[in-house]
Design a protein around this motif. Structure first.
Motif, short mmCIF file in Angstrom:
data_model
loop_
_atom_site.label_atom_id
_atom_site.label_comp_id
_atom_site.label_asym_id
_atom_site.label_seq_id
_atom_site.Cartn_x
_atom_site.Cartn_y
_atom_site.Cartn_z
N ARG A 1 94.69 18.58 73.81
CA ARG A 1 95.81 19.09 74.61
C ARG A 1 95.47 19.10 76.10
N LEU B 1 94.48 11.56 79.52
CA LEU B 1 94.36 10.36 78.71
C LEU B 1 94.03 9.15 79.57
N LEU C 1 100.73 14.59 69.99
CA LEU C 1 100.77 13.28 70.64
C LEU C 1 102.16 12.66 70.59
N GLU D 1 104.78 15.80 72.37
CA GLU D 1 104.50 16.25 73.73
C GLU D 1 104.00 15.13 74.63
N ARG D 2 103.21 14.23 74.09
CA ARG D 2 102.69 13.11 74.88
C ARG D 2 103.57 11.87 74.80
#
Length: 282
Positions: A210, A214, A238, A241-242
């Motif tokens: 979290r 990245l 992932l 949220e990503r």
């Protein structure tokens, strides 16, 4: 023509404790040269003998049984007190010149059959092996950068993946282990980075990922493995949220907290299996 799922026997050549909680067991076997491939993350099952058995009892292999379904039915028909325990492992390395296959056993200390066998393994001990098979290989998603995350049970697979990446690949790996003594010397491709997360210092894989920055711009992908509940949470993070596409996240639950591989799958396990197969599910 498709080949049957390989079933063979392997014999211990050497046992070495590479960390306080990890034993590296090296096996050999007449069938290994024909079934070992030159690829990372080779998954297979080891069949551990029951008490009083020197060699585990296994059914004969059917040459037309490509996916091993008939073999597995015959395996389940063995009386429970004679049926070998079957546990999933990753091939850590294979030396074709020596015909030597290394497999890492995590010694949880929970008196499970795999940890118990790994703690007492000696040269000459014999196990059964099912696989590995190219039919079950799952290549990494195509991407510009890669995130890998897992606990110590995923470390052998992660290590082979990191070592096989082309130099210059933007890859970041998070590995959760008990403490600093459980870190291993890895040889990731140039451009990759490994970060260790220590449980004894309050670290957790989910918190580490979290908080992670990245690897960069472009299309990203992820490979996740380890305890099933933690992997599910990582995947949700992932994807939701990503904003990674679902198809860009390869994931596997190697073990379940408070459950063993002998226990029946839960409803959540079944939903997860459908999701991995491409069906609906969270």
């Amino acid at each position: 023509m498709s080949q049957a799922l390989p079933v063979t026997y392997v014999t211990v050549m050497d046992v070495r404790r590479i960390t306080p909680r990890t034993a590296r067991v090296t096996f050999t076997g007449d069938g290994l040269p024909d079934i070992m491939a030159e690829r990372p993350d080779q998954q297979m099952k080891l069949c551990l003998p029951r008490a009083g058995q020197r060699v585990p009892v296994l059914p004969r292999q059917d040459a037309d049984d490509t996916y091993g379904m008939r073999w597995y039915e015959a395996y389940l028909a063995i009386p429970e007190d004679e049926r070998p325990w079957m546990r999933g492992f990753t091939v850590r390395s294979y030396d074709r010149a020596r015909n030597a296959m290394a497999v890492d056993f995590v010694l949880h200390g929970d008196d499970g059959p795999a940890a118990r066998w790994g703690s007492a393994a000696r040269p000459g001990d014999v196990l059964g092996m099912v696989g590995p098979s190219a039919a079950y290989a799952r290549p990494l998603p195509a991407s510009d950068w890669l995130l890998l995350a897992g606990d110590e049970t995923a470390l052998p697979a992660m290590a082979t993946l990191l070592e096989a990446l082309p130099d210059g690949t933007r890859a970041l790996a998070y590995v959760e282990v008990a403490d600093a003594a459980e870190e291993q010397d890895l040889a990731p491709a140039a451009g990759s980075e490994v970060r260790w997360v220590h449980r004894d210092r309050g670290g957790s894989l989910l918190r580490a990922v979290r908080a992670a920055r990245l690897p960069g711009d472009g299309a990203g992908a992820a490979w996740l493995a380890g305890e099933a509940g933690a992997v599910r949470e990582l995947r949700r993070h992932l994807v939701e949220e990503r904003q990674l596409p679902k198809e860009a996240v390869e994931f596997s639950g190697y073990w379940r907290r408070r459950l063993t591989q002998d226990d029946a799958p839960t409803e959540e396990d079944l939903a997860w299996a459908r999701e991995r197969a491409g069906g609906s599910g969270a």
